[in-house]
Write an enzyme that holds these catalytic residues in place. Structure first.
Site, PDB file in Angstrom:
ATOM      1  N   TYR A  91     -26.368  -7.006  -5.490  1.00  0.00           N
ATOM      2  CA  TYR A  91     -27.422  -6.787  -6.487  1.00  0.00           C
ATOM      3  C   TYR A  91     -28.735  -6.572  -5.755  1.00  0.00           C
ATOM      4  CZ  TYR A  91     -29.620  -6.714 -10.991  1.00  0.00           C
ATOM      5  OH  TYR A  91     -30.323  -6.295 -12.082  1.00  0.00           O
ATOM      6  N   LYS A 164     -24.801  -6.135 -11.956  1.00  0.00           N
ATOM      7  CA  LYS A 164     -25.196  -7.255 -12.810  1.00  0.00           C
ATOM      8  C   LYS A 164     -23.979  -8.029 -13.292  1.00  0.00           C
ATOM      9  CE  LYS A 164     -29.207  -8.741 -14.613  1.00  0.00           C
ATOM     10  NZ  LYS A 164     -30.536  -8.750 -13.968  1.00  0.00           N
TER      11      LYS A 164
END
Length: 550
Positions: A91, A164
């Site tokens: 991420y 995510k």
């Protein structure tokens, strides 16, 4: 040529070299795999070595994406066991690089691609997944207009949605088979993409207005019809749409916007811990937020609501928050004010004499005497020594939160903040930062990472089958995060460490489940909340008694 067996091609069922000899015979895999049978732990060790051998973070991100395409369980075991190290790879900040290169690095589809040019395909595209109303818990959805501070990246935003969801699974045990990453391809205003012959998205400028709204509404309707219990996580929508969509659907749909609500809530948690040190109540705070975009206004809202809960009226609380953007302190007669900024714009007569023309950050701090200074501007070094000194002159323990990322865009370095204030500053950052040694004290710097909050919040919504995400649930999540810092003393961080993310997420989820029941939005109220949360958390391991055994 003989086709590779389906069980090896399906990332959710593939166990690779961990298939037992019995399973190899039963599934027709004899001869398809090397002779040795490895355990999942052995596979994870090898995968970790391969990941670490990559030349840079982007290459590591691509390696992990390929691993996930082959073997979901192994990918998530690796990520879960090395979460602190790999979170910045899968991420933020590395996923920003992966987003930029998506069309050129494209290898295989992952996610649901919905084009505004074909709105009739929304339902059929969801139906091709073969998932029923009880099969989906979570969708992460982006229209990619404002990706992680790097702007508009069109269909490339699907990589962000995938990343995510990886955090949801690693941090909170949300089952990957029950999640869908979705990109709403409404075009792009990124000229480089539109002129790139390899760009994979809709090749026209970003659609706005009624057509855009109808497309989003059709998508949300299709989701509600097919997956009535699923949470829709809205990610990196542009400032003009993020707040508007949340206001339009937040009271009637199961939606959550991490940029607004998650960022605000994790910042609230850091401030809660800081105020335990200062011993001052929320109602006495004066807040300056530098960067009045989606995240900045979301933070302002959460801190204002905390002041209201502490006894102030809405008007009184709003007057204790000042927003500064690139055009200076927001003043009500500015032409370029956005709708969501207007609540915080100051009357011109209030700030008369603060400066000639635009009122910059330094002038604002000098006149306001803030107790809390928050940065979401991506303006590197904006919290310079002059600004910090002006704040510290009137505040014994200034709370200074330079939250912008990546590192090179942060408003200040914690080492400078502590040095300039003689160790008095209470600080947290948006990126991982090494401890700071000053005058015999080691200061561990908390990372105000949304990952401390949104995975647990999402898990809590899933367990409770909450009808919507309430302000009370956001507050409960923030309090649960702050409450994990048992004792805030000299040098201790304001937030729990990222390395304890699964435990932290479970604590947050339990608090959210209880609050959903109190708020009357829970569709399910377990007798034993703690056990219900534990039972809902998936752990990456192969099914079956023989899996992974020699």
């Amino acid at each position: 040529m003989t086709e590779v067996p389906e069980v090896l091609r399906d990332a959710l069922t593939n166990q690779g070299t961990a298939f037992s000899r019995a399973d190899r015979e039963r599934l027709g895999l004899v001869g398809w795999l090397p002779d040795a049978v490895l355990t999942l732990d052995q596979q994870a060790r090898r995968a970790y070595e391969q990941c670490r051998a990559q030349p840079d973070d982007l290459a590591a991100n691509l390696y992990l994406e390929q691993l996930r395409d082959r073997n979901e369980v192994l990918y998530h075991r690796l990520l879960t066991e090395h979460l602190t190290e790999l979170l910045p790879i899968v991420y933020d900040p590395t996923v920003g690089q992966a987003v930029r290169h998506y069309s050129h690095e494209y290898r295989s589809p992952r996610g649901v691609y919905l084009s505004i040019d074909h709105p009739e395909d929304i339902g059929p595209a969801l139906d091709t997944r073969g998932l029923g109303p009880e099969d989906v818990d979570l969708l992460v959805v982006t229209d990619s207009e404002e990706i992680l501070g790097i702007g508009d990246w069109g269909v490339h935003g699907v990589r962000l949605a995938v990343g995510k969801l990886s955090v949801y699974t690693a941090a909170a045990g949300v089952h990957p088979a029950r999640c869908l990453p979705v990109v709403l391809d409404v075009g792009t205003n990124n000229q480089a993409l539109l002129n790139d012959p390899l760009y994979l998205g809709a090749r026209h400028s970003r659609v706005t207005g009624e057509r855009y709204d109808d497309f989003v509404a059709a998508f949300l309707d299709a989701v509600a019809d097919r997956y009535p219990h699923a949470l829709v996580h809205l990610e990196d929508f542009g400032p003009g749409n993020a707040r508007r969509l949340l206001e339009a659907y937040g009271d009637t749909r199961r939606v959550f916007n991490d940029d607004l609500q998650g960022t605000g809530a994790i910042t609230l948690a850091a401030v809660m811990s800081a105020l335990r040190v200062t011993g001052t109540p929320f109602r006495d705070q004066r807040v300056v937020v530098f960067g009045a975009g989606t995240a900045g206004v979301g933070i302002a809202d959460q801190l204002r609501d905390a002041m209201i809960r502490d006894g102030l009226s809405r008007e009184q609380a709003t007057c204790r928050v000042w927003l500064v953007d690139r055009q200076g302190l927001l003043v009500s007669d500015m032409r370029e004010l956005r709708d969501y900024q207007r609540d915080y714009a100051r009357p011109p007569d209030e700030v008369a004499g603060w400066g000639n023309g635009a009122i910059d950050l330094f002038s604002t701090v000098r006149h306001v005497h803030p107790t809390i200074l928050v940065g979401t501007s991506t303006a590197a070094g904006a919290f310079d020594e002059r600004v910090v000194a002006a704040m510290a002159q009137h505040t014994e323990r200034p709370v200074i939160l330079p939250l912008s990322n990546p590192t090179e865009r942060a408003e200040a370095k914690p080492s400078d903040l502590l040095s300039w204030t003689g160790g008095r500053a209470l600080t947290a950052t948006g990126v991982p930062v090494d401890p700071v040694d000053l005058r015999g004290t080691r200061y561990v710097i908390a990372q105000a990472n949304n990952a401390l909050l949104y995975p647990g919040l999402g898990l809590g919504v899933i367990v409770a089958r909450a009808e919507r995400v309430t302000s009370g649930m956001l507050l409960a999540a923030a309090e649960a995060v702050a409450g994990q810092v048992e004792e805030v003393g000299p040098g201790t961080p304001l937030l729990p460490p990222v390395r304890d993310l699964r435990a932290s997420s479970a604590t947050v989820a339990a608090a959210v489940v209880r609050q959903a029941a109190r708020d009357g939005v829970a569709g399910r109220e377990p007798d034993d909340v703690v056990q219900a949360v534990q039972d809902a958390m998936w752990w990456p391991e192969y099914p079956g008694p023989d899996a992974g055994r020699a």
